[in-house]
Motif scaffolding. Structure first.
Motif, PDB file in Angstrom:
ATOM      1  N   LEU A 245     -89.798 -17.109  38.575  1.00 19.28           N
ATOM      2  CA  LEU A 245     -91.014 -16.384  38.254  1.00 19.28           C
ATOM      3  C   LEU A 245     -91.622 -16.800  36.918  1.00 19.28           C
ATOM      4  CD1 LEU A 245     -89.974 -12.783  39.370  1.00 19.28           C
ATOM      5  CD2 LEU A 245     -91.411 -14.424  40.609  1.00 19.28           C
ATOM      6  N   ARG A 246     -90.805 -16.861  35.890  1.00 19.40           N
ATOM      7  CA  ARG A 246     -91.314 -17.176  34.558  1.00 19.40           C
ATOM      8  C   ARG A 246     -90.153 -17.420  33.614  1.00 19.40           C
ATOM      9  NH1 ARG A 246     -94.287 -13.163  31.277  1.00 19.40           N
ATOM     10  NH2 ARG A 246     -93.540 -14.659  29.743  1.00 19.40           N
ATOM     11  N   ARG A 247     -90.479 -17.812  32.414  1.00 21.22           N
ATOM     12  CA  ARG A 247     -89.436 -17.987  31.407  1.00 21.22           C
ATOM     13  C   ARG A 247     -89.846 -17.326  30.106  1.00 21.22           C
ATOM     14  NH1 ARG A 247     -89.774 -24.497  30.177  1.00 21.22           N
ATOM     15  NH2 ARG A 247     -91.651 -24.502  28.872  1.00 21.22           N
ATOM     16  N   PHE A 248     -88.857 -17.005  29.309  1.00 21.49           N
ATOM     17  CA  PHE A 248     -89.058 -16.410  27.994  1.00 21.49           C
ATOM     18  C   PHE A 248     -88.535 -17.396  26.947  1.00 21.49           C
ATOM     19  CE2 PHE A 248     -88.835 -12.988  30.960  1.00 21.49           C
ATOM     20  CZ  PHE A 248     -89.613 -11.951  30.475  1.00 21.49           C
ATOM     21  N   GLY A 249     -89.381 -17.754  25.996  1.00 26.32           N
ATOM     22  CA  GLY A 249     -88.950 -18.581  24.885  1.00 26.32           C
ATOM     23  C   GLY A 249     -88.820 -20.052  25.204  1.00 26.32           C
ATOM     24  N   GLU A 250     -88.507 -20.819  24.153  1.00 22.12           N
ATOM     25  CA  GLU A 250     -88.279 -22.245  24.241  1.00 22.12           C
ATOM     26  C   GLU A 250     -87.553 -22.661  22.968  1.00 22.12           C
ATOM     27  OE1 GLU A 250     -91.878 -24.675  23.585  1.00 22.12           O
ATOM     28  OE2 GLU A 250     -92.928 -22.749  23.388  1.00 22.12           O
ATOM     29  N   ARG A 251     -87.137 -23.933  22.911  1.00 22.20           N
ATOM     30  CA  ARG A 251     -86.410 -24.377  21.732  1.00 22.20           C
ATOM     31  C   ARG A 251     -87.348 -24.511  20.534  1.00 22.20           C
ATOM     32  NH1 ARG A 251     -81.615 -26.097  21.596  1.00 22.20           N
ATOM     33  NH2 ARG A 251     -81.608 -26.664  23.824  1.00 22.20           N
ATOM     34  N   GLY A 252     -86.907 -23.991  19.402  1.00 22.46           N
ATOM     35  CA  GLY A 252     -87.707 -24.097  18.191  1.00 22.46           C
ATOM     36  C   GLY A 252     -87.266 -23.099  17.147  1.00 22.46           C
ATOM     37  N   THR A 253     -87.964 -23.083  16.029  1.00 26.48           N
ATOM     38  CA  THR A 253     -87.592 -22.221  14.911  1.00 26.48           C
ATOM     39  C   THR A 253     -88.602 -21.119  14.648  1.00 26.48           C
ATOM     40  OG1 THR A 253     -88.663 -23.770  13.379  1.00 26.48           O
ATOM     41  CG2 THR A 253     -86.302 -24.051  13.762  1.00 26.48           C
ATOM     42  N   ASP A 254     -89.682 -21.077  15.429  1.00 28.16           N
ATOM     43  CA  ASP A 254     -90.683 -20.038  15.226  1.00 28.16           C
ATOM     44  C   ASP A 254     -90.252 -18.731  15.880  1.00 28.16           C
ATOM     45  OD1 ASP A 254     -92.361 -21.614  13.744  1.00 28.16           O
ATOM     46  OD2 ASP A 254     -93.598 -22.230  15.447  1.00 28.16           O
ATOM     47  N   PHE A 255     -90.964 -17.684  15.526  1.00 25.03           N
ATOM     48  CA  PHE A 255     -90.749 -16.357  16.078  1.00 25.03           C
ATOM     49  C   PHE A 255     -90.880 -16.424  17.598  1.00 25.03           C
ATOM     50  CE2 PHE A 255     -92.075 -11.715  16.144  1.00 25.03           C
ATOM     51  CZ  PHE A 255     -90.913 -11.243  15.563  1.00 25.03           C
ATOM     52  N   GLY A 256     -89.869 -15.962  18.343  1.00 27.51           N
ATOM     53  CA  GLY A 256     -89.900 -15.991  19.793  1.00 27.51           C
ATOM     54  C   GLY A 256     -89.294 -17.232  20.401  1.00 27.51           C
ATOM     55  N   ASP A 276     -79.107 -14.635  20.223  1.00 33.36           N
ATOM     56  CA  ASP A 276     -79.106 -16.061  19.907  1.00 33.36           C
ATOM     57  C   ASP A 276     -77.930 -16.346  18.982  1.00 33.36           C
ATOM     58  OD1 ASP A 276     -79.687 -18.663  18.741  1.00 33.36           O
ATOM     59  OD2 ASP A 276     -81.685 -18.453  19.611  1.00 33.36           O
ATOM     60  N   SER A 277     -76.931 -17.069  19.506  1.00 29.31           N
ATOM     61  CA  SER A 277     -75.735 -17.327  18.708  1.00 29.31           C
ATOM     62  C   SER A 277     -76.006 -18.316  17.585  1.00 29.31           C
ATOM     63  CB  SER A 277     -74.599 -17.853  19.596  1.00 29.31           C
ATOM     64  OG  SER A 277     -74.914 -19.123  20.136  1.00 29.31           O
ATOM     65  N   GLY A 278     -77.018 -19.181  17.735  1.00 26.47           N
ATOM     66  CA  GLY A 278     -77.352 -20.125  16.681  1.00 26.47           C
ATOM     67  C   GLY A 278     -77.980 -19.443  15.483  1.00 26.47           C
ATOM     68  N   TRP A 279     -78.972 -18.594  15.752  1.00 28.44           N
ATOM     69  CA  TRP A 279     -79.618 -17.844  14.682  1.00 28.44           C
ATOM     70  C   TRP A 279     -78.819 -16.609  14.285  1.00 28.44           C
ATOM     71  CZ3 TRP A 279     -82.699 -20.691  12.250  1.00 28.44           C
ATOM     72  CH2 TRP A 279     -83.623 -21.537  12.865  1.00 28.44           C
ATOM     73  N   SER A 280     -77.853 -16.220  15.098  1.00 29.60           N
ATOM     74  CA  SER A 280     -77.065 -14.998  14.857  1.00 29.60           C
ATOM     75  C   SER A 280     -77.970 -13.779  14.754  1.00 29.60           C
ATOM     76  CB  SER A 280     -76.187 -15.139  13.604  1.00 29.60           C
ATOM     77  OG  SER A 280     -75.112 -16.019  13.850  1.00 29.60           O
ATOM     78  N   ASN A 281     -78.898 -13.675  15.700  1.00 26.58           N
ATOM     79  CA  ASN A 281     -79.742 -12.491  15.732  1.00 26.58           C
ATOM     80  C   ASN A 281     -80.053 -12.115  17.181  1.00 26.58           C
ATOM     81  OD1 ASN A 281     -81.823 -14.183  16.638  1.00 26.58           O
ATOM     82  ND2 ASN A 281     -82.917 -14.208  14.686  1.00 26.58           N
ATOM     83  N   VAL A 282     -80.840 -11.073  17.344  1.00 29.64           N
ATOM     84  CA  VAL A 282     -81.281 -10.614  18.661  1.00 29.64           C
ATOM     85  C   VAL A 282     -82.802 -10.525  18.628  1.00 29.64           C
ATOM     86  CG1 VAL A 282     -81.145  -8.799  20.406  1.00 29.64           C
ATOM     87  CG2 VAL A 282     -79.166  -9.254  18.931  1.00 29.64           C
ATOM     88  N   GLN A 283     -83.463 -11.146  19.608  1.00 33.20           N
ATOM     89  CA  GLN A 283     -84.914 -11.074  19.695  1.00 33.20           C
ATOM     90  C   GLN A 283     -85.301 -10.166  20.869  1.00 33.20           C
ATOM     91  OE1 GLN A 283     -87.415 -14.407  18.508  1.00 33.20           O
ATOM     92  NE2 GLN A 283     -85.655 -15.765  18.838  1.00 33.20           N
ATOM     93  N   ILE A 284     -86.395  -9.437  20.693  1.00 35.85           N
ATOM     94  CA  ILE A 284     -86.853  -8.473  21.696  1.00 35.85           C
ATOM     95  C   ILE A 284     -88.227  -8.904  22.210  1.00 35.85           C
ATOM     96  CG2 ILE A 284     -87.272  -6.049  22.225  1.00 35.85           C
ATOM     97  CD1 ILE A 284     -85.717  -5.313  19.710  1.00 35.85           C
ATOM     98  N   PHE A 285     -88.352  -8.959  23.554  1.00 30.43           N
ATOM     99  CA  PHE A 285     -89.610  -9.297  24.216  1.00 30.43           C
ATOM    100  C   PHE A 285     -90.021  -8.123  25.097  1.00 30.43           C
ATOM    101  CE2 PHE A 285     -87.363 -13.174  23.373  1.00 30.43           C
ATOM    102  CZ  PHE A 285     -88.315 -14.139  23.090  1.00 30.43           C
ATOM    103  N   ASN A 286     -91.326  -7.902  25.243  1.00 33.58           N
ATOM    104  CA  ASN A 286     -91.761  -6.912  26.223  1.00 33.58           C
ATOM    105  C   ASN A 286     -91.807  -7.554  27.613  1.00 33.58           C
ATOM    106  OD1 ASN A 286     -94.173  -8.361  26.382  1.00 33.58           O
ATOM    107  ND2 ASN A 286     -95.368  -6.852  25.229  1.00 33.58           N
ATOM    108  N   GLU A 287     -92.183  -6.777  28.612  1.00 36.71           N
ATOM    109  CA  GLU A 287     -92.158  -7.270  29.990  1.00 36.71           C
ATOM    110  C   GLU A 287     -93.124  -8.423  30.222  1.00 36.71           C
ATOM    111  OE1 GLU A 287     -91.186  -4.029  33.159  1.00 36.71           O
ATOM    112  OE2 GLU A 287     -92.454  -3.052  31.664  1.00 36.71           O
ATOM    113  N   LYS A 288     -94.161  -8.508  29.388  1.00 39.02           N
ATOM    114  CA  LYS A 288     -95.138  -9.590  29.522  1.00 39.02           C
ATOM    115  C   LYS A 288     -94.660 -10.882  28.873  1.00 39.02           C
ATOM    116  CE  LYS A 288     -99.079  -6.389  29.537  1.00 39.02           C
ATOM    117  NZ  LYS A 288    -100.348  -6.018  28.834  1.00 39.02           N
ATOM    118  N   GLY A 289     -93.558 -10.798  28.139  1.00 44.25           N
ATOM    119  CA  GLY A 289     -93.052 -11.973  27.444  1.00 44.25           C
ATOM    120  C   GLY A 289     -93.490 -12.070  26.001  1.00 44.25           C
ATOM    121  N   ASP A 290     -94.199 -11.046  25.498  1.00 44.51           N
ATOM    122  CA  ASP A 290     -94.604 -11.037  24.091  1.00 44.51           C
ATOM    123  C   ASP A 290     -93.396 -10.744  23.213  1.00 44.51           C
ATOM    124  OD1 ASP A 290     -97.307 -11.367  24.847  1.00 44.51           O
ATOM    125  OD2 ASP A 290     -97.525  -9.190  25.126  1.00 44.51           O
ATOM    126  N   ILE A 291     -93.240 -11.488  22.143  1.00 44.32           N
ATOM    127  CA  ILE A 291     -92.144 -11.236  21.215  1.00 44.32           C
ATOM    128  C   ILE A 291     -92.501 -10.027  20.348  1.00 44.32           C
ATOM    129  CG2 ILE A 291     -93.123 -12.977  19.643  1.00 44.32           C
ATOM    130  CD1 ILE A 291     -89.394 -11.981  19.974  1.00 44.32           C
TER     131      ILE A 291
END
Length: 371
Positions: A245-256, A276-291
């Protein structure tokens, strides 16, 4: 010197208003907080009472790998429907820790027969526990009493990791990242009898619907499957029939964006949380994929993370994250949030430069091990 340091910290902790130091929140003031650090779970000592600030700091600087009875390599996590029991797989000890918050007790599942590299864990409607044993390429099912009720597998499984159960459709999803040279980077689909009935994913690749080291999974109420496509640095969403259906995120250093995404979970509002084990954090997206927001960051301080992996969220939006290299589960809660809140204002530092913000909170250090 160490004794002096610890004594100094203990002395500081006796000052009444110093207890506020452990109240980590995201985003930082003056913005309204949305995520609040609550506590850690690592052993039976953590149940029945909140740890003091001094104890949390002592745990953070101890630097010794814990023994049995204390989490050592927490990987997978699941929480009961009533939020009273948290199940955590310990990859190194070959056990699953059941933290019973109601009875203030820890039970070690697999203590009589150690599990072989337990990874993902999931619960069905009767709170039977499904444990992925990566070492034996099978799934062990424990009943509520802690006894093994059944075991199932399939010859196609190569290196199973995460697991999720679609209760409404009677499906069990098992992520199989296989190996670098194998084409078998898919999600295996089993029925509740443990019979393989299908696969999700177009095998190894970067195309839409292709997977490359899928590791963790979660399913929403509609039966849609979220797959952490770890080495493609994204989360892929499939419908109940396995259609991309869709994807969330991609490789990079920006927000999201991601470095090494791992655990995925949904809160009661349908927001997606990605560890994200690399950044050692948790990112939150809404259902539309917005960070919306990220929380955590690399460190030993209580509330920070070091190479986290799994995540689970209970019905009250309390968030549990397996903090792998800190030997603990970090517990947070969603606050000041209603159903209509589908956007969290980003701090100005993030708006001006996602890379700088992520590096300052999540660290640029990337853990190079296989997922």
């Amino acid at each position: 010197m160490v004794c002096g340091l610890l004594a100094a910290m203990a002395g500081c902790a006796t000052v009444a208003d110093k207890s506020k130091l452990i109240e980590l929140m995201w985003p930082e003031p003056p913005l309204a907080p949305r995520i609040k650090f609550v506590r850690t779970l690592a052993s039976e000592r953590d149940l029945g009472r909140q740890q003091t600030f001094t104890e949390l700091l002592l745990d953070a600087v101890a630097g010794k790998k814990p023994q049995v009875g204390h989490l050592s390599e927490p990987v997978g996590i699941a929480v009961s429907d009533d939020g009273q029991r948290i199940y955590v797989s310990d990859y190194g000890q070959g056990l699953v820790y059941r933290f019973d918050l109601e009875r203030n007790k820890v039970t070690l599942l697999g203590n009589d027969r150690p599990l072989v590299r337990p990874f993902g864990v999931a619960l069905d409607a009767d709170e039977n526990l499904y444990v992925v044993e990566q070492g034996t390429k099978r799934i062990a099912v424990f009943d509520r009493s802690g006894k093994v009720a059944k075991v199932f597998s399939d010859p196609s499984l190569e290196r199973p990791t995460g697991i999720a159960i679609d209760r409404g459709r009677g499906r069990i999803y098992v992520a199989d990242p296989a190996s670098k040279d194998s084409p078998e980077h898919t999600v295996k689909v089993f029925d509740l009898n443990g019979i393989l009935v299908g696969k999700v994913g177009k095998n190894k690749g970067v195309c839409e619907g292709c997977l490359y080291f899928p590791t963790y999974l979660t399913v929403n109420r509609e039966g849609k499957l979220y797959v952490t496509n770890t080495m493609n640095a994204r989360v892929d969403l499939f419908d109940p029939d396995g259609k991309f259906l869709r994807r969330f995120g991609e490789r990079g250093t920006d927000f999201g964006m991601f470095d090494r995404p791992k655990g995925v979970a949904l809160d009661t509002f349908g927001n997606l949380y990605v560890v994200d084990s690399g950044w050692s954090n948790v990112q939150i997206f809404n259902e539309k994929g917005d960070i919306l927001l990220f929380f955590g960051g690399r460190g030993t301080y209580p509330g920070l993370l070091k190479n986290p992996g799994g995540i689970a969220i209970d019905a009250k939006n309390r968030i549990y994250v397996t903090d792998h290299l800190n030997y603990r589960v970090s517990v947070y809660e969603l606050v000041n949030t209603a159903a209509g809140d589908n956007f969290v204002e980003m701090p100005s530092a993030v708006k001006k430069g996602g890379e700088t913000a992520l590096k300052s909170v999540g660290s640029a250090l990337v853990h190079k091990e296989n997922p």
